[in-house]
Design a protein around this motif. Structure first.
Motif, short mmCIF file in Angstrom:
data_model
loop_
_atom_site.label_atom_id
_atom_site.label_comp_id
_atom_site.label_asym_id
_atom_site.label_seq_id
_atom_site.Cartn_x
_atom_site.Cartn_y
_atom_site.Cartn_z
N LEU A 75 14.48 49.99 14.66
CA LEU A 75 15.78 49.31 14.77
C LEU A 75 15.67 47.80 14.93
N THR A 76 14.45 47.27 14.88
CA THR A 76 14.27 45.82 15.01
C THR A 76 13.53 45.30 13.79
N PRO A 77 13.48 44.00 13.61
CA PRO A 77 12.78 43.44 12.45
C PRO A 77 11.28 43.73 12.41
N TRP A 78 10.68 44.17 13.52
CA TRP A 78 9.24 44.44 13.50
C TRP A 78 8.92 45.56 12.54
N GLY A 79 9.76 46.56 12.47
CA GLY A 79 9.49 47.69 11.60
C GLY A 79 8.36 48.56 12.14
N LEU A 80 8.23 49.75 11.57
CA LEU A 80 7.22 50.68 12.05
C LEU A 80 5.87 50.47 11.37
N LEU A 81 5.89 50.02 10.13
CA LEU A 81 4.64 49.88 9.38
C LEU A 81 4.42 48.48 8.81
N ARG A 82 5.20 47.52 9.20
CA ARG A 82 5.09 46.17 8.65
C ARG A 82 3.93 45.37 9.21
N TYR A 83 3.68 45.51 10.47
CA TYR A 83 2.67 44.68 11.15
C TYR A 83 1.53 45.56 11.65
N ARG A 84 0.31 45.06 11.49
CA ARG A 84 -0.86 45.83 11.90
C ARG A 84 -0.82 46.17 13.38
N TRP A 85 -0.41 45.21 14.21
CA TRP A 85 -0.42 45.47 15.65
C TRP A 85 0.55 46.59 16.01
N VAL A 86 1.66 46.72 15.30
CA VAL A 86 2.61 47.80 15.57
C VAL A 86 1.99 49.14 15.14
N ILE A 88 -1.20 49.88 14.95
CA ILE A 88 -2.27 50.23 15.88
C ILE A 88 -1.69 50.76 17.19
N LYS A 89 -0.63 50.10 17.68
CA LYS A 89 0.02 50.61 18.90
C LYS A 89 0.57 52.01 18.68
N LEU A 90 1.17 52.25 17.52
CA LEU A 90 1.71 53.57 17.20
C LEU A 90 0.60 54.61 17.20
N VAL A 91 -0.53 54.29 16.59
CA VAL A 91 -1.66 55.23 16.54
C VAL A 91 -2.19 55.49 17.95
N ILE A 92 -2.41 54.43 18.71
CA ILE A 92 -2.91 54.59 20.09
C ILE A 92 -1.97 55.46 20.90
N THR A 93 -0.68 55.15 20.85
CA THR A 93 0.29 55.88 21.66
C THR A 93 0.42 57.33 21.20
N THR A 94 0.41 57.56 19.89
CA THR A 94 0.51 58.93 19.38
C THR A 94 -0.69 59.76 19.81
N VAL A 95 -1.88 59.20 19.70
CA VAL A 95 -3.09 59.92 20.14
C VAL A 95 -3.02 60.19 21.64
N MET A 96 -2.60 59.18 22.40
CA MET A 96 -2.53 59.37 23.86
C MET A 96 -1.51 60.44 24.24
N VAL A 97 -0.35 60.44 23.60
CA VAL A 97 0.66 61.46 23.90
C VAL A 97 0.11 62.85 23.59
N ALA A 140 -2.79 48.26 24.34
CA ALA A 140 -1.46 48.28 23.70
C ALA A 140 -0.59 47.13 24.23
N THR A 141 -0.71 46.85 25.51
CA THR A 141 0.06 45.75 26.10
C THR A 141 -0.39 44.41 25.54
N VAL A 142 -1.69 44.24 25.40
CA VAL A 142 -2.21 42.99 24.82
C VAL A 142 -1.73 42.84 23.38
N LEU A 143 -1.74 43.93 22.63
CA LEU A 143 -1.23 43.88 21.25
C LEU A 143 0.24 43.46 21.22
N SER A 144 1.03 44.00 22.13
CA SER A 144 2.45 43.65 22.18
C SER A 144 2.67 42.20 22.56
N THR A 145 1.81 41.69 23.40
CA THR A 145 1.97 40.31 23.88
C THR A 145 1.51 39.29 22.85
N TYR A 146 0.33 39.51 22.26
CA TYR A 146 -0.25 38.51 21.36
C TYR A 146 0.09 38.73 19.89
#
Length: 175
Positions: A75-86, A88-97, A140-146
């Motif tokens: 729902l934001t301009p970041w998109g789900l697959l547009r940016y590598r950091w997003v 990677i965060k999606l993969v990390i979070t999905t694996v962790m869940v 994941a937090t570092v990815l979101s910040t930087y």
């Protein structure tokens, strides 16, 4: 990509931050309980508490963080697959869940049921898993910040690529 009002976007971001911090906090509680049991705290007390925290707090928060994160991305301009950091965060979070739901939570329930009878090799797992999980959450937090690496190359999905104008068609040149 649907546009949402700035107020709604901020509310979604706030919900994502609060749930993520809750997940990290519950993870740190599990790590603390695992370390306490290793250092001599009564396993008959520690493991039932860890089982309760894992089942009632940690597992539901992990799913909620994932859902809110995906909604935020879509729902934001970041998109789900547009940016590598997003991605990677999606993969990390999905694996962790997945690990939380299908491995850690059942192990915590098992530890809660056994208490002091839990074998030593299983006790170590209840320290290692939250330690790895906490590390991944920090990444994941570092990815979101930087927000490193910028956009993905144009080879992504067609939905994420801007439309390119069609090449002009010319009549063949005759001699």
């Amino acid at each position: 990509m649907p546009r949402i009002a700035p107020r709604t976007r901020k509310a979604l971001l706030t919900l994502h931050l609060v749930t993520s911090l809750g997940w990290l906090g519950a993870d740190l509680v599990l790590l603390t309980l695992g370390i306490a049991a290793q250092r001599g705290a009564d396993p008959a007390v520690v493991y039932p508490v860890a089982g309760l925290v894992g089942t009632v707090l940690f597992a539901p928060l992990s799913v909620l963080v994932w859902l809110v994160g995906v909604a935020s991305a879509l729902l934001t301009p970041w998109g789900l697959l547009r940016y590598r950091w997003v991605v990677i965060k999606l993969v990390i979070t999905t694996v962790m869940v997945g690990l939380v739901l299908f491995l850690l939570t059942p192990n915590l329930r098992h530890a809660a049921a056994l208490g002091a009878a839990l074998p030593a090799r299983d006790r170590a797992d209840l320290v290692i898993a939250p330690a790895v999980s906490t590390s991944l959450m920090i990444i994941a937090t570092v990815l979101s910040t930087y927000k490193p690496w910028g956009r993905r190359p144009a080879g992504g999905t067609t939905r994420d690529r801007p439309a390119r104008p069609a090449a002009p068609r010319h009549a063949p040149i005759r001699k």
